[in-house]
Design a protein around this motif. Structure first.
Motif, mmCIF file in Angstrom:
data_model
loop_
_atom_site.group_PDB
_atom_site.id
_atom_site.type_symbol
_atom_site.label_atom_id
_atom_site.label_comp_id
_atom_site.label_asym_id
_atom_site.label_seq_id
_atom_site.Cartn_x
_atom_site.Cartn_y
_atom_site.Cartn_z
ATOM 1 N N MET A 176 4.132 29.222 -23.085
ATOM 2 C CA MET A 176 5.589 29.184 -23.054
ATOM 3 C C MET A 176 6.197 30.246 -23.959
ATOM 4 N N ASP A 177 5.544 30.531 -25.083
ATOM 5 C CA ASP A 177 6.048 31.570 -25.984
ATOM 6 C C ASP A 177 5.893 32.960 -25.392
ATOM 7 N N LEU A 178 4.790 33.157 -24.632
ATOM 8 C CA LEU A 178 4.508 34.474 -24.067
ATOM 9 C C LEU A 178 5.013 34.636 -22.651
ATOM 10 N N LYS A 179 5.749 33.658 -22.129
ATOM 11 C CA LYS A 179 6.215 33.733 -20.740
ATOM 12 C C LYS A 179 7.186 34.886 -20.584
ATOM 13 N N PRO A 180 6.993 35.781 -19.632
ATOM 14 C CA PRO A 180 7.889 36.927 -19.489
ATOM 15 C C PRO A 180 9.249 36.505 -18.983
ATOM 16 N N ALA A 181 10.233 37.320 -19.310
ATOM 17 C CA ALA A 181 11.595 37.057 -18.852
ATOM 18 C C ALA A 181 11.696 37.313 -17.364
ATOM 19 N N VAL A 182 12.826 36.930 -16.793
ATOM 20 C CA VAL A 182 13.061 37.120 -15.357
ATOM 21 C C VAL A 182 13.062 38.606 -15.042
ATOM 22 N N SER A 183 12.327 38.976 -14.017
ATOM 23 C CA SER A 183 12.229 40.383 -13.669
ATOM 24 C C SER A 183 13.543 40.911 -13.166
ATOM 25 N N SER A 184 13.748 42.198 -13.375
ATOM 26 C CA SER A 184 14.995 42.821 -12.944
ATOM 27 C C SER A 184 15.033 42.933 -11.430
ATOM 28 N N LEU B 2 13.080 21.511 -17.111
ATOM 29 C CA LEU B 2 12.074 21.030 -16.158
ATOM 30 C C LEU B 2 11.342 22.186 -15.488
ATOM 31 N N LEU B 3 12.052 23.293 -15.240
ATOM 32 C CA LEU B 3 11.413 24.448 -14.612
ATOM 33 C C LEU B 3 10.570 25.248 -15.591
ATOM 34 N N ARG B 4 10.990 25.289 -16.858
ATOM 35 C CA ARG B 4 10.328 26.168 -17.822
ATOM 36 C C ARG B 4 9.310 25.459 -18.710
ATOM 37 N N THR B 5 9.464 24.150 -18.907
ATOM 38 C CA THR B 5 8.583 23.446 -19.845
ATOM 39 C C THR B 5 7.974 22.165 -19.272
ATOM 40 N N SER B 6 8.282 21.822 -18.033
ATOM 41 C CA SER B 6 7.790 20.574 -17.415
ATOM 42 C C SER B 6 8.236 19.337 -18.195
#
Length: 350
Positions: A207-215, A74-78
């Motif tokens: 969604m494919d290009l969404k960056p990972a969680v920042s450090s 739900l948070l990442r793809t609605s």
């Protein structure tokens, strides 16, 4: 073929999901739970001492994993896991679209999470309580009829009619959805204030290009670091769970079909429990004569002999009924056992 043919029911400008897609994603999540439950049951039967707790706490473990999985999607793809599997997303009930990679926010997110996870969990628990109550009625167990218990019995008696009314509502909602009279096929979506639509090309690309969680930033406070670490761990667990479930979803659907009511004979053949060896203290003749009428639980002469079909051991009815109701396993072998596995033994002496 069904996925390609589903779009024939809609016009080119209509972004609404077809009835084939929404029913397919509903059946996907409906097949995952029973397939996993049967896999855990087979695992618990193979080694009760090591994996028995998975069977006894299956509902609680499943709902925790389901919360992580659905919250992540739900948070990442609605969308929920099954909706995203069929390239669908949740948008506002008024049709106001939001980029899918930004996820649901606010009340729509929490309403969707509760209706996706908590409501099915509570319904499954109610059905288990109803099944146990039917078992007690079948075994003629008379409980004290206090006012609270009478209300409890009345609720259990009315629940099948409430469930039938709910299923009728769902059917009517789906029928109206087919004819385009309503925007949602499920009352749950209506209660959450959302509707389903197809993912666009921009949604998939984002969604494919969404960056990972920042450090973690070096100058951040301890509370912020802990919060980010917790979020990273939860997201990692949900991502690994969703990846494994995506890979094994067809296998789980195959398991659900294989062990369905049409294949009960095959299921009994493959999952029949092995015959346990006799107790060591009963192998000699003298101890056998001495203990053959003793209940293993109360260590007294048995009354109202009852055998467990899962293990073959014989107990007093009262002793084994109380034990099975509390522990759901055989006290001698640890095999998963329910009340319907109790079998009354009739002898000439009785």
């Amino acid at each position: 073929m069904a996925e390609l043919g589903a779009h024939l029911t809609t016009t080119a400008t209509d972004d609404r999901a077809s009835i084939f897609e929404v029913l397919a994603q509903d059946s996907l999540m409906g097949a995952v739970r029973p397939a996993l439950r049967h896999a855990v049951k087979v695992l618990a039967e193979s080694n009760p001492s090591r994996y028995g707790f998975l069977w006894r706490r299956f509902d609680e473990i499943y709902v925790v994993l389901d919360v992580l999985l659905q919250h992540h999607f739900l948070l990442r793809t609605s969308a929920s896991f099954s909706e995203n599997f069929y390239s669908l997303k949740r948008i506002d009930a008024m049709g106001r679209e939001r980029p899918a990679h930004l996820g649901l926010r606010g009340k729509h997110h929490w309403y969707s999470l509760v209706l996706l996870v908590l409501v099915p969990y509570l319904r499954a628990k109610l059905e288990q309580v109803l099944a146990k109550q039917r078992d007690e009625d079948d075994f003629s167990i008379c409980l004290p009829q206090s006012p609270l218990q009478r209300m409890y019995r009345a609720f259990l008696a009315a629940y099948p009619y409430v469930s039938m009314g709910w299923d009728s509502w769902v059917f009517c909602q789906q029928l109206l959805y087919v004819f385009g009279r309503v925007k949602t096929h499920s009352p749950f979506l209506w209660l959450a204030g959302v509707q389903l639509a197809h993912l666009t090309g921009h949604d998939i690309l984002n969604m494919d290009l969404k960056p990972a969680v920042s450090s973690v930033v070096a100058g951040s406070s301890v509370s912020e670091r802990l919060k980010r670490m917790t979020s990273t761990l939860v997201e990692g667990a949900a991502l690994s769970l969703s990846t494994s479930l995506s890979v094994g979803v067809f296998f789980l659907q195959f398991l659900d079909w294989w062990y369905s009511s049409e294949n009960q004979n095959t299921m009994k053949t493959l999952t029949s429990l092995p015959t346990p060896p006799p107790p060591i203290h009963l192998q000699d003749q003298q101890p056998q004569t001495r203990y053959r009428k003793v209940c293993p639980l109360c260590r007294k002469v048995r009354s109202n002999d009852t055998v467990l079909s899962t293990s073959g051991f014989v107990f007093c009815y009262r002793c084994i009924y109380v034990y099975i109701k509390a522990n759901q396993r055989c006290p001698m072998t640890g095999y998963p056992t329910e009340l319907q596995h109790l079998i009354k033994i009739y002898s000439p002496e009785s």
